[in-house]
Write a protein that holds these residues in place. Structure first.
Motif, PDB file in Angstrom:
ATOM      1  N   GLU A  35       0.826  -1.207   0.000  1.00 48.44           N
ATOM      2  CA  GLU A  35       0.000   0.000   0.000  1.00 48.44           C
ATOM      3  C   GLU A  35       0.862   1.261   0.000  1.00 48.44           C
ATOM      4  O   GLU A  35       1.731   1.425   0.851  1.00 48.44           O
ATOM      5  N   THR A  36       0.629   2.151  -0.957  1.00 49.76           N
ATOM      6  CA  THR A  36       1.297   3.445  -0.936  1.00 49.76           C
ATOM      7  C   THR A  36       0.633   4.337   0.112  1.00 49.76           C
ATOM      8  O   THR A  36      -0.538   4.143   0.450  1.00 49.76           O
ATOM      9  N   PRO A  37       1.359   5.325   0.641  1.00 48.29           N
ATOM     10  CA  PRO A  37       0.817   6.121   1.755  1.00 48.29           C
ATOM     11  C   PRO A  37      -0.381   6.971   1.356  1.00 48.29           C
ATOM     12  O   PRO A  37      -0.399   7.570   0.278  1.00 48.29           O
ATOM     13  N   LYS A  38      -1.364   7.009   2.237  1.00 50.72           N
ATOM     14  CA  LYS A  38      -2.537   7.863   2.050  1.00 50.72           C
ATOM     15  C   LYS A  38      -2.549   9.018   3.047  1.00 50.72           C
ATOM     16  O   LYS A  38      -3.111  10.074   2.780  1.00 50.72           O
ATOM     17  N   ARG A  39      -1.901   8.800   4.211  1.00 52.46           N
ATOM     18  CA  ARG A  39      -1.799   9.849   5.223  1.00 52.46           C
ATOM     19  C   ARG A  39      -0.342   9.987   5.640  1.00 52.46           C
ATOM     20  O   ARG A  39       0.346   8.993   5.887  1.00 52.46           O
ATOM     21  N   ALA A  40       0.131  11.228   5.725  1.00 53.02           N
ATOM     22  CA  ALA A  40       1.538  11.454   6.074  1.00 53.02           C
ATOM     23  C   ALA A  40       1.658  12.668   6.984  1.00 53.02           C
ATOM     24  O   ALA A  40       0.826  13.585   6.965  1.00 53.02           O
ATOM     25  N   ILE A  41       2.735  12.668   7.783  1.00 58.66           N
ATOM     26  CA  ILE A  41       3.081  13.800   8.640  1.00 58.66           C
ATOM     27  C   ILE A  41       4.491  14.242   8.267  1.00 58.66           C
ATOM     28  O   ILE A  41       5.403  13.414   8.145  1.00 58.66           O
ATOM     29  N   VAL A  43      -0.748  10.605  14.526  1.00 58.03           N
ATOM     30  CA  VAL A  43       0.485   9.942  14.129  1.00 58.03           C
ATOM     31  C   VAL A  43       0.333   8.419  14.130  1.00 58.03           C
ATOM     32  O   VAL A  43       0.945   7.714  13.320  1.00 58.03           O
ATOM     33  N   ALA A  44      -0.508   7.904  15.016  1.00 58.53           N
ATOM     34  CA  ALA A  44      -0.697   6.454  15.088  1.00 58.53           C
ATOM     35  C   ALA A  44      -1.353   5.894  13.832  1.00 58.53           C
ATOM     36  O   ALA A  44      -1.181   4.704  13.512  1.00 58.53           O
ATOM     37  N   ASP A  45      -2.091   6.726  13.112  1.00 60.98           N
ATOM     38  CA  ASP A  45      -2.769   6.283  11.897  1.00 60.98           C
ATOM     39  C   ASP A  45      -2.035   6.705  10.626  1.00 60.98           C
ATOM     40  O   ASP A  45      -2.531   6.474   9.518  1.00 60.98           O
ATOM     41  N   SER A  46      -0.863   7.332  10.772  1.00 56.51           N
ATOM     42  CA  SER A  46      -0.145   7.824   9.597  1.00 56.51           C
ATOM     43  C   SER A  46       0.604   6.687   8.913  1.00 56.51           C
ATOM     44  O   SER A  46       1.160   5.798   9.556  1.00 56.51           O
ATOM     45  N   ASP A  47       0.607   6.735   7.592  1.00 53.43           N
ATOM     46  CA  ASP A  47       1.353   5.744   6.814  1.00 53.43           C
ATOM     47  C   ASP A  47       2.821   6.119   6.687  1.00 53.43           C
ATOM     48  O   ASP A  47       3.676   5.257   6.460  1.00 53.43           O
ATOM     49  N   LEU A  48       3.112   7.412   6.836  1.00 53.99           N
ATOM     50  CA  LEU A  48       4.471   7.891   6.606  1.00 53.99           C
ATOM     51  C   LEU A  48       4.750   9.104   7.488  1.00 53.99           C
ATOM     52  O   LEU A  48       3.924  10.013   7.587  1.00 53.99           O
ATOM     53  N   PHE A  49       5.920   9.109   8.145  1.00 55.45           N
ATOM     54  CA  PHE A  49       6.378  10.253   8.937  1.00 55.45           C
ATOM     55  C   PHE A  49       7.732  10.669   8.378  1.00 55.45           C
ATOM     56  O   PHE A  49       8.655   9.854   8.286  1.00 55.45           O
ATOM     57  N   ILE A  50       7.859  11.950   8.007  1.00 52.30           N
ATOM     58  CA  ILE A  50       9.087  12.461   7.397  1.00 52.30           C
ATOM     59  C   ILE A  50       9.625  13.593   8.258  1.00 52.30           C
ATOM     60  O   ILE A  50       8.918  14.573   8.518  1.00 52.30           O
ATOM     61  N   ALA A  51      10.865  13.471   8.710  1.00 51.36           N
ATOM     62  CA  ALA A  51      11.499  14.513   9.523  1.00 51.36           C
ATOM     63  C   ALA A  51      12.556  15.209   8.676  1.00 51.36           C
ATOM     64  O   ALA A  51      13.569  14.610   8.305  1.00 51.36           O
ATOM     65  N   ALA A  52      12.298  16.504   8.373  1.00 51.19           N
ATOM     66  CA  ALA A  52      13.189  17.263   7.491  1.00 51.19           C
ATOM     67  C   ALA A  52      13.412  18.658   8.052  1.00 51.19           C
ATOM     68  O   ALA A  52      13.234  19.658   7.354  1.00 51.19           O
ATOM     69  N   THR A  53      13.822  18.729   9.322  1.00 52.51           N
ATOM     70  CA  THR A  53      13.926  20.025   9.991  1.00 52.51           C
ATOM     71  C   THR A  53      15.250  20.739   9.753  1.00 52.51           C
ATOM     72  O   THR A  53      15.361  21.929  10.011  1.00 52.51           O
ATOM     73  N   LEU A 106      10.274   8.565  17.853  1.00 49.62           N
ATOM     74  CA  LEU A 106       9.053   8.776  18.627  1.00 49.62           C
ATOM     75  C   LEU A 106       7.823   8.430  17.800  1.00 49.62           C
ATOM     76  O   LEU A 106       6.896   7.750  18.281  1.00 49.62           O
ATOM     77  N   ALA A 107       7.804   8.893  16.541  1.00 52.61           N
ATOM     78  CA  ALA A 107       6.663   8.609  15.667  1.00 52.61           C
ATOM     79  C   ALA A 107       6.509   7.114  15.441  1.00 52.61           C
ATOM     80  O   ALA A 107       5.385   6.590  15.446  1.00 52.61           O
ATOM     81  N   ARG A 108       7.625   6.436  15.259  1.00 47.80           N
ATOM     82  CA  ARG A 108       7.556   4.982  15.051  1.00 47.80           C
ATOM     83  C   ARG A 108       7.025   4.292  16.303  1.00 47.80           C
ATOM     84  O   ARG A 108       6.199   3.366  16.230  1.00 47.80           O
ATOM     85  N   GLN A 109       7.481   4.745  17.455  1.00 45.37           N
ATOM     86  CA  GLN A 109       7.026   4.163  18.718  1.00 45.37           C
ATOM     87  C   GLN A 109       5.528   4.387  18.925  1.00 45.37           C
ATOM     88  O   GLN A 109       4.827   3.549  19.497  1.00 45.37           O
ATOM     89  N   MET A 110       5.024   5.517  18.411  1.00 43.37           N
ATOM     90  CA  MET A 110       3.611   5.852  18.588  1.00 43.37           C
ATOM     91  C   MET A 110       2.713   5.218  17.526  1.00 43.37           C
ATOM     92  O   MET A 110       1.496   5.391  17.572  1.00 43.37           O
ATOM     93  N   GLY A 111       3.308   4.522  16.550  1.00 44.41           N
ATOM     94  CA  GLY A 111       2.485   3.774  15.606  1.00 44.41           C
ATOM     95  C   GLY A 111       2.604   4.145  14.152  1.00 44.41           C
ATOM     96  O   GLY A 111       1.929   3.529  13.302  1.00 44.41           O
ATOM     97  N   ALA A 112       3.431   5.131  13.791  1.00 44.62           N
ATOM     98  CA  ALA A 112       3.616   5.458  12.372  1.00 44.62           C
ATOM     99  C   ALA A 112       4.162   4.236  11.647  1.00 44.62           C
ATOM    100  O   ALA A 112       5.086   3.580  12.131  1.00 44.62           O
ATOM    101  N   ARG A 113       3.597   3.941  10.488  1.00 43.76           N
ATOM    102  CA  ARG A 113       3.965   2.705   9.789  1.00 43.76           C
ATOM    103  C   ARG A 113       5.354   2.766   9.171  1.00 43.76           C
ATOM    104  O   ARG A 113       6.030   1.751   9.041  1.00 43.76           O
TER     105      ARG A 113
END
Length: 450
Positions: free
Chosen positions: A226-232, A292-302, A314-321
């Motif tokens: 599945e490609t991502p539908k929700r991202a942070i 974040v628990a329902d996100s398919d993708l979390f990207i950190a680009a600060t 942290l995002a992975r621990q909270m459920g980001a796929r």
């Protein structure tokens, strides 16, 4: 080849490492004593303390015989001036890293008036492209495209439950037009596999071939389809905004965090379908509230390596796929994936890949340095006088540390065999270990007249 590198930071040091290890003569110029001392102590290079944009310094270092100057300081202006000065002292080819889009007319050309810069490298744009490509292929750890998009190379790690484990490669039911080009073993060794080779748990696999087939093979190995539908997305700098725009085009539901209020307001005005929050995005309660628990993708680009790593964990621990962190510093990028971040993207490596295209011998159309020193991917156009031209691969003394992952003739993509005939104008996508680079270059370089 004699190369002069202006700037001995992470990028410059990495490029100097690659070139010096291959036996090229390298000089490094930097105004910071600690940087030149590091280069002098750890590499076989000439390290010069000074201003790399000074004509006098460049004249002394190049000695009238430098073949290439690469300017990769933190200042766009210094990089451009260094290239101009290099031209004045006779350096035939110059490359500048330029980050400010105000100086760029397109992805490869400086605005009119900046004479002396032959090639422009934009690492931020390359990183943004890489993030988007990774987002489009579930489970991918690295994605490279060649031959005008006709060939795809993807790095994946087989799922522990994958039926492909412990099965000889010749027994894998790979889609047509797909090859397992190389395998990165758990201990760090990279091997060019044979038909009897089998994948083991933890192996990272490099798949090469036609895009549709490679994507299907990657899905089979990883179990992710599945490609991502929700991202942070964390961060609205140049990389973050480029990623956000691309994800919007793909109809991904996106939430963006940016701690700078003005930059957040500008992002909110530019992005039409995304939610932009003026917040650091590091508070668990805030992340939880934004799903974040329902996100398919979390990207950190600060732009902050530590923050990118910590928030991704942290995002992975909270459920980001799936999590992707932009990590510049070498000491971080080498270990970040081992502690739980799915993918760490290195602007340093992206810059080195872009520069290697101009360093390699033969008609190199594109190049990619693989992470963890796994090797290089090189795309060659076969010339009429190349030693490999008009010969079947069975008759070529091809180095054991390299493999042609795909051969493109016009619009046809082939997975080559010993019977394959290499013809003038063909495009060859080659995976090579560092020890075999020079031999591969020789096969694709024009024969020199005697």
């Amino acid at each position: 080849m004699y190369a002069v590198i202006v700037g001995a930071g992470e990028v410059g040091f990495h490029i100097a490492t690659i070139l010096s290890q291959e036996g090229h003569e390298v000089a490094v110029i930097d105004r910071r004593r600690e940087s030149t001392e590091r280069a002098s102590q750890e590499l076989d290079v000439l390290a010069v303390l000074g201003n790399g944009a000074s004509r006098r310094v460049l004249e002394q270092v190049s000695m009238g015989r430098a073949d290439l100057l690469v300017a990769v300081t933190d200042s766009d202006e210094v990089n451009m001036i260094a290239c101009m000065a290099a031209k004045q002292v006779g350096v035939p080819q110059t490359i500048a890293r330029v980050r400010n889009p105000d100086y760029i007319e397109d992805k490869r050309t400086l605005s009119t008036g900046f004479m002396g810069v032959d090639h422009v490298i934009q690492p931020e744009a390359a990183v943004a492209d890489e993030v988007v490509k990774l987002a489009g292929i579930p489970g991918a750890l690295d994605v490279e495209t060649f031959a005008h998009g006709q060939v795809l190379v993807v790095e994946v790690q087989a799922a522990p439950s994958s039926p492909s484990l412990h099965t000889p490669l010749r027994g894998l039911k790979l889609p047509p037009g797909v090859l397992v080009a190389a395998v990165l073993k758990v201990g760090g060794e990279v091997v060019i596999p044979r038909g009897e080779s089998a994948l083991e748990p933890g192996d990272r696999v490099f798949l090469s071939g036609v895009p549709g087939g490679v994507v299907a093979a990657a899905a089979t190995l990883t179990g992710q389809k599945e490609t991502p539908k929700r991202a942070i997305l964390l961060g609205c700098g140049e990389i973050g905004m480029a990623v956000a725009r691309s994800l919007e085009e793909k109809r991904v539901k996106l939430t963006v965090f940016e701690k700078d209020a003005q930059r957040a307001a500008e992002a909110a005005a530019a992005l039409r379908r995304s939610l932009v929050l003026a917040d650091e995005g590091i508070d668990e309660n805030v992340l939880a509230a934004e799903g974040v628990a329902d996100s398919d993708l979390f990207i950190a680009a600060t732009g902050d390596d530590r923050l990118n790593i910590l928030t991704s964990l942290l995002a992975r621990q909270m459920g980001a796929r799936r999590t992707i962190a932009i990590v510049e510093r070498t000491e971080f990028s080498r270990v970040v994936e081992s502690v739980g971040v799915d993918v760490a993207i290195s602007p340093r490596r992206m810059t080195a890949s872009a520069i290697l295209r101009f360093v390699r011998s033969g008609r190199v159309l594109s190049a990619a340095v693989l992470d963890k020193a796994a090797g290089e991917l090189l795309e060659f156009e076969v010339g009429p006088t190349s030693p490999i031209c008009d010969r079947s691969l069975a008759d070529v003394d091809f180095p054991s540390g390299a493999i042609i992952g795909a051969l493109v003739s016009g619009s046809e993509v082939h997975i080559p065999s010993g019977r394959s005939l290499v013809k003038e104008g063909d495009l060859a996508v080659v995976f090579t270990l560092p020890r075999s680079v020079r031999e591969v270059e020789r096969l694709f370089s024009p024969r020199t007249a005697r």
